[in-house]
Structure formats: structure tokens, C-alpha cells
Design an enzyme around this catalytic site. Structure first.
Site, PDB file in Angstrom:
ATOM      1  N   ASP A   1      34.909   8.982 -93.731  1.00 29.88           N
ATOM      2  CA  ASP A   1      36.191   8.626 -94.342  1.00 29.88           C
ATOM      3  C   ASP A   1      37.040   7.911 -93.287  1.00 29.88           C
ATOM      4  O   ASP A   1      37.390   8.504 -92.270  1.00 29.88           O
ATOM      5  CB  ASP A   1      36.885   9.928 -94.801  1.00 29.88           C
ATOM      6  N   ILE A   2      37.339   6.681 -93.524  1.00 32.76           N
ATOM      7  CA  ILE A   2      38.020   5.848 -92.512  1.00 32.76           C
ATOM      8  C   ILE A   2      39.401   6.410 -92.157  1.00 32.76           C
ATOM      9  O   ILE A   2      39.889   6.176 -91.047  1.00 32.76           O
ATOM     10  CB  ILE A   2      38.119   4.390 -93.012  1.00 32.76           C
TER      11      ILE A   2
ATOM     12  N   ASN B   1      45.244  -5.018-101.804  1.00 34.24           N
ATOM     13  CA  ASN B   1      45.379  -6.111-102.775  1.00 34.24           C
ATOM     14  C   ASN B   1      46.569  -6.963-102.323  1.00 34.24           C
ATOM     15  O   ASN B   1      47.278  -6.581-101.390  1.00 34.24           O
ATOM     16  CB  ASN B   1      45.597  -5.565-104.198  1.00 34.24           C
TER      17      ASN B   1
ATOM     18  N   TYR C   1      36.399  -4.423-106.159  1.00 34.23           N
ATOM     19  CA  TYR C   1      36.283  -5.891-106.282  1.00 34.23           C
ATOM     20  C   TYR C   1      34.851  -6.349-106.541  1.00 34.23           C
ATOM     21  O   TYR C   1      34.588  -7.540-106.679  1.00 34.23           O
ATOM     22  CB  TYR C   1      36.882  -6.576-105.055  1.00 34.23           C
TER      23      TYR C   1
ATOM     24  N   GLY D   1      33.835  -2.380-103.364  1.00 34.44           N
ATOM     25  CA  GLY D   1      34.143  -1.299-104.329  1.00 34.44           C
ATOM     26  C   GLY D   1      34.690  -1.897-105.613  1.00 34.44           C
ATOM     27  O   GLY D   1      33.975  -2.589-106.339  1.00 34.44           O
TER      28      GLY D   1
ATOM     29  N   SER E   1      35.795  -5.368-100.193  1.00 30.32           N
ATOM     30  CA  SER E   1      35.453  -5.969-101.500  1.00 30.32           C
ATOM     31  C   SER E   1      34.253  -5.339-102.191  1.00 30.32           C
ATOM     32  O   SER E   1      33.908  -5.752-103.303  1.00 30.32           O
ATOM     33  CB  SER E   1      35.180  -7.483-101.362  1.00 30.32           C
TER      34      SER E   1
ATOM     35  N   GLY F   1      40.863   3.266-104.426  1.00 32.77           N
ATOM     36  CA  GLY F   1      39.854   3.117-103.367  1.00 32.77           C
ATOM     37  C   GLY F   1      40.379   3.463-101.974  1.00 32.77           C
ATOM     38  O   GLY F   1      41.197   4.362-101.807  1.00 32.77           O
ATOM     39  N   VAL F   2      39.918   2.676-100.995  1.00 32.73           N
ATOM     40  CA  VAL F   2      40.305   2.976 -99.604  1.00 32.73           C
ATOM     41  C   VAL F   2      41.799   2.700 -99.398  1.00 32.73           C
ATOM     42  O   VAL F   2      42.460   3.381 -98.607  1.00 32.73           O
ATOM     43  CB  VAL F   2      39.427   2.163 -98.627  1.00 32.73           C
ATOM     44  N   ASP F   3      42.332   1.753-100.159  1.00 34.75           N
ATOM     45  CA  ASP F   3      43.769   1.432-100.086  1.00 34.75           C
ATOM     46  C   ASP F   3      44.590   2.680-100.407  1.00 34.75           C
ATOM     47  O   ASP F   3      45.488   3.100 -99.662  1.00 34.75           O
ATOM     48  CB  ASP F   3      44.055   0.308-101.095  1.00 34.75           C
TER      49      ASP F   3
HETATM   50  N1  APR Z   1      36.754   5.524 -96.170  1.00 31.87           N
HETATM   51  C1  APR Z   1      35.887   4.493 -96.012  1.00 31.87           C
HETATM   52  N2  APR Z   1      35.493   3.687 -97.002  1.00 31.87           N
HETATM   53  C2  APR Z   1      35.976   3.945 -98.234  1.00 31.87           C
HETATM   54  C3  APR Z   1      36.899   4.996 -98.485  1.00 31.87           C
HETATM   55  C4  APR Z   1      37.277   5.801 -97.393  1.00 31.87           C
HETATM   56  N3  APR Z   1      38.146   6.806 -97.526  1.00 31.87           N
HETATM   57  N4  APR Z   1      37.196   4.980 -99.820  1.00 31.87           N
HETATM   58  C5  APR Z   1      36.487   3.983-100.365  1.00 31.87           C
HETATM   59  N5  APR Z   1      35.751   3.370 -99.417  1.00 31.87           N
HETATM   60  C6  APR Z   1      34.828   2.240 -99.554  1.00 31.87           C
HETATM   61  C7  APR Z   1      34.258   2.012-100.914  1.00 31.87           C
HETATM   62  O1  APR Z   1      33.145   2.877-101.148  1.00 31.87           O
HETATM   63  C8  APR Z   1      33.826   0.557-100.782  1.00 31.87           C
HETATM   64  O2  APR Z   1      32.529   0.491-100.185  1.00 31.87           O
HETATM   65  O3  APR Z   1      35.542   1.060 -99.260  1.00 31.87           O
HETATM   66  C9  APR Z   1      34.842  -0.040 -99.822  1.00 31.87           C
HETATM   67  C10 APR Z   1      35.857  -0.950-100.509  1.00 31.87           C
HETATM   68  O4  APR Z   1      36.136  -0.418-101.793  1.00 31.87           O
HETATM   69  P1  APR Z   1      37.624  -0.483-102.421  1.00 31.87           P
HETATM   70  O5  APR Z   1      38.480   0.488-101.739  1.00 31.87           O
HETATM   71  O6  APR Z   1      37.455  -0.340-103.873  1.00 31.87           O
HETATM   72  O7  APR Z   1      38.183  -1.924-102.049  1.00 31.87           O
HETATM   73  P2  APR Z   1      37.794  -3.344-102.658  1.00 31.87           P
HETATM   74  O8  APR Z   1      36.453  -3.333-103.287  1.00 31.87           O
HETATM   75  O9  APR Z   1      38.057  -4.296-101.552  1.00 31.87           O
HETATM   76  O10 APR Z   1      38.852  -3.528-103.823  1.00 31.87           O
HETATM   77  C11 APR Z   1      40.208  -3.671-103.450  1.00 31.87           C
HETATM   78  O11 APR Z   1      40.874  -1.854-104.786  1.00 31.87           O
HETATM   79  O12 APR Z   1      41.899  -0.054-103.890  1.00 31.87           O
HETATM   80  C12 APR Z   1      42.129  -1.218-104.575  1.00 31.87           C
HETATM   81  O13 APR Z   1      44.340  -1.889-103.964  1.00 31.87           O
HETATM   82  C13 APR Z   1      42.953  -2.158-103.770  1.00 31.87           C
HETATM   83  O14 APR Z   1      43.202  -3.689-105.568  1.00 31.87           O
HETATM   84  C14 APR Z   1      42.525  -3.454-104.351  1.00 31.87           C
HETATM   85  C15 APR Z   1      41.055  -3.244-104.619  1.00 31.87           C
END
Ligand code: APR
Length: 363
Positions: free
Chosen positions: A9-10, A23, A120, A118, A116, A31-33
Site C-alpha cells: 500500500d503506497i 484526476n 482508467y 486501475g 492509469s 483508487g489510490v487517489d
Molecule cells: N497503493 C498502491 N497502489 C494502489 C493503491 C494503494 N493503496 N490503491 C490502488 N492502487 C493501484 C491500483 O491497483 C492500480 O494498479 O493503483 C493503480 C492505479 O489505479 P487507480 O487508483 O484506479 O488510478 P488510475 O487507474 O490512474 O485512475 C485514476 O481513479 O482514483 C481515481 O481520482 C482518480 O479519477 C482518477 C482515476
């Protein structure tokens, strides 16, 4: 090891900066955001509100607040629309701009999620390939500790063909660990060159010959057979017999460090080209260069054999100089052998395979 893949977990990683897959509003999301905003606390959102959003492929930096990381670099990855809409270039820019911003802010360590891949929808294997390419490019001219943090069990999808190739090689090559050393002596292995440094080489496992059907003399292995076979192992399967014994003996007492530096020269590489290709940081290389009796860890010795693109016999020899061997009794060794025998000398690709098979990384 400048580039390391880890599972986790980052938001829990203690580095100078973690990268957020945000975003364009920079006002949080899923997601990670969402995880980063929750862990950092509301002050992060207050600061993000002052940034005025962020374009896809660009990056902006804030403090880390309640996170272990000192700072957060927010970048906006492309949404995947099939791959023909400049997604790759935009994703590459996310890493490039985030690393530039990290460097500008004096960061010595950075952790990335797989941007991207997840919500995206960017396919994970391709997303990983872009990430590694952009980070490798940055590391050519910069020193930084960079993590790619993979989240959840199906975090990294190795290329299917590569996964299948490695997996079948493991299945066809793996042999269970040999019995303890005593068994070797029990089959009469004797040093072919008494009192020489060959001794430690020759007291290795030898399969006892099956006893003759008439129950005759005890099965044993002659010293010559041990010597030939072991020589083959140590100087390489189908040992290159064109290399004279004098030639071999000339380098017999060479240390790991001396052999490494000699091979770098013979390959016409610079030190930096070699250690960067080996995913080794400059400080560790300086230690190896300055101490001829330095014994690196096995993943480091293997990484140099790969960076020098050594054929199997020489790779074994270099690794043996560091005090290790490559056997068929563990996945790590077999995976390394797979890539060397297939002439695939990309440390970062090998690390993806090692990671996929839960083995330690090289570098
Ligand atoms: N630690 C590390 N990696 C994570 C964590 C975490 N806690 N949570 C999710 N991830 C991974 C996901 O499994 C994926 O492989 O981060 C990667 C990116 O996934 P997303 O968070 O969905 O981001 P993204 O695909 O870039 O989509 C961005 O999602 O969260 C929203 O606001 C964000 O609208 C934006 C979109």
C-alpha cells in the site's frame, strides 16, 4: 538497486515522495487517489485546491501531511481508449514529469503506483512496460531510489508468453535439493588435484552410479569423472575446451571484483554503463571497485553477469567468484538460467519475472 518492485500500500511507504494517480481536478477520487487523501488528511485537499487542477501527463507537488512520505506528486494518467489516442506518450510523460519534479525538489526516493492501470483501464502489462521504460531512461543520468508499488494479488500481469516460457522451464528443470554433503563423500568423490583450490569445487554432490546387477563392487564415482563433470559445471556446460587450462588457471585466483573489472574492460563498457544496466547504484559499485576482496550478495553478482551479457559458463564463473552457484534446486537460479540461455539480458524484464514468481529481485 535503483529500481525496485514491491507489493503493498503506497500510503504506508516512507520515502521522500509518493506519486498519486489523480484526476485533473486534483480534488480526490477513488483508487489510490482516495487512499492517499484519506491517509494524508484534509490538509492535503486544502493545498490541492490552490493548485488549479492538472493536465493529463503533467505533475504537481504538495506536502505529505499525515503520510509517512514527506511529499505527494500528483499526476494525471491517460484514460485507456484502446491505445491509438496517444495514451502511451501521455503515460510516459506522467513518469517523466513526476521524476523531474521529484529531482527539482531534492527527493532521493520516490514510490509510484501503476498509473492509469486501475479505473482508467490501461492494461497492466503495458502500463508496467511504459513505467519501467520511463524510469530506466531517467536512471541513465540520475541517481534515485525508485519503487513501483503493486497493489493486490493480480497486481502485475507478466506477458503471457513470457510467463508460460519461464513456467515450463522451471517445471522441466527443477530438481529437488540433493542429499547432504556426506553422501558425496560416501560415493567416493576424491579431490583430483589434492591440496588445490579445486578441492572445494570437487566435494559437490555426485549421483552414485547404480551398483552393478551382480552386486559387485560398491557403486562409486572416480575422481576423474568428478573432476570432468565438476569442471564442466564450474567452467561451463560443454566447457569451452578451446580455453587452455593455463588460461583458466591464470584467472583462478582472481577475486570477484577483479574479474568484474576485467570483464567490463574486455566488453568495452564504462563502469557507469555496467552498473546502470545491472540496476546497481553508484555507491555499491564504488565499494566493489575499491575493495578487491568485496563479496557482493548473490542478486548483485547475478545482476552483473546479466549486465555483461555473459554466456552461461562465464556467468557461473563470475557468480562462483562471489561464493555462490546456480543450481536447479531453486526457482531463482532456474529463472536466471532461463533468461541467460535465451539470450535475454534485460535486468528489469528479469526482475518482472522474478517478481511474478515471488523471488528476490536482482540488482
Ligand atoms: N497503493 C498502491 N497502489 C494502489 C493503491 C494503494 N493503496 N490503491 C490502488 N492502487 C493501484 C491500483 O491497483 C492500480 O494498479 O493503483 C493503480 C492505479 O489505479 P487507480 O487508483 O484506479 O488510478 P488510475 O487507474 O490512474 O485512475 C485514476 O481513479 O482514483 C481515481 O481520482 C482518480 O479519477 C482518477 C482515476
Amino acid at each position: 538497486m535503483p529500481l525496485i518492485y514491491i507489493k503493498g500500500d503506497i500510503t504506508k511507504i516512507n520515502v521522500d515522495a509518493i506519486v498519486n494517480a489523480a484526476n485533473s481536478s486534483l480534488l480526490g477520487g477513488g483508487g489510490v487517489d482516495g487512499a492517499i487523501h484519506r491517509a494524508a488528511g484534509e490538509e492535503l485537499l486544502f493545498e490541492c485546491r490552490l493548485l488549479g487542477g492538472c493536465k493529463t501527463g503533467q505533475a504537481k507537488i504538495t506536502k505529505g501531511y499525515k503520510l509517512p512520505a514527506k511529499q505527494v506528486i500528483h499526476t494525471v494518467g491517460p484514460v485507456w481508449h484502446g491505445g491509438d489516442n496517444g495514451e502511451r506518450e501521455l503515460l510516459y510523460s506522467c513518469y517523466k514529469n513526476s521524476l523531474a519534479l521529484a529531482k527539482e525538489n531534492g527527493c532521493e526516493s520516490v514510490a509510484f503506483p501503476l498509473i492509469s492501470s486501475g479505473i482508467y483501464g490501461y492494461p497492466k502489462a503495458e502500463a508496467m512496460q511504459v513505467a519501467v521504460e520511463a524510469i530506466k531512461e531517467f536512471l541513465q543520468d540520475n541517481d534515485m531510489l525508485i519503487y513501483i508499488v503493486l497493489f493486490g494479488d493480480n497486481a502485475l500481469r507478466l506477458d503471457d508468453r513470457l510467463y508460460a516460457g519461464v513456467n515450463s522451464y522451471i517445471k522441466s528443470t527443477y530438481t529437488s535439493p540433493a542429499p547432504p554433503l556426506a553422501a558425496a563423500q560416501a560415493v567416493g568423490a576424491k579431490p583430483a588435484v589434492p591440496g588445490s583450490s579445486f578441492k572445494s569445487i570437487l566435494f559437490k554432490q555426485k549421483k552414485a552410479k547404480p551398483a552393478p546387477p551382480d552386486g559387485g563392487a560398491k557403486a562409486s564415482v572416480t575422481a576423474e569423472e568428478v573432476c570432468d563433470e565438476e569442471a564442466e559445471v564450474c567452467f561451463g556446460a560443454a566447457a569451452d575446451l578451446s580455453v587452455s587450462l593455463d588460461e583458466r588457471l591464470k584467472y583462478l585466483d582472481e577475486s570477484f571484483s577483479q574479474m568484474l573489472l576485467r570483464l567490463i574492460d574486455e566488453k568495452g563498457m564504462t563502469d557507469a554503463q555496467c552498473y546502470k544496466k545491472a540496476n546497481i547504484d553508484r555507491k555499491l559499485f564504488s565499494k566493489i571497485r575499491s575493495d578487491i576482496s568485496y563479496h557482493p550478495k548473490k542478486p548483485t553478482a547475478v545482476a552483473f553477469a546479466i549486465a555483461l551479457e555473459l554466456p552461461m559458463p562465464q556467468a557461473r564463473e563470475l557468480i562462483e567468484k562471489a561464493g555462490y552457484s546456480l543450481t536447479h534446486t531453486n526457482k531463482f537460479d532456474i529463472i536466471i538460467e532461463y533468461f541467460i540461455t535465451n539470450g535475454r539480458y534485460d535486468v528489469f524484464e528479469i526482475n518482472e519475472a522474478l517478481f511474478a514468481f515471488d523471488q528476490c529481485l536482482i540488482g
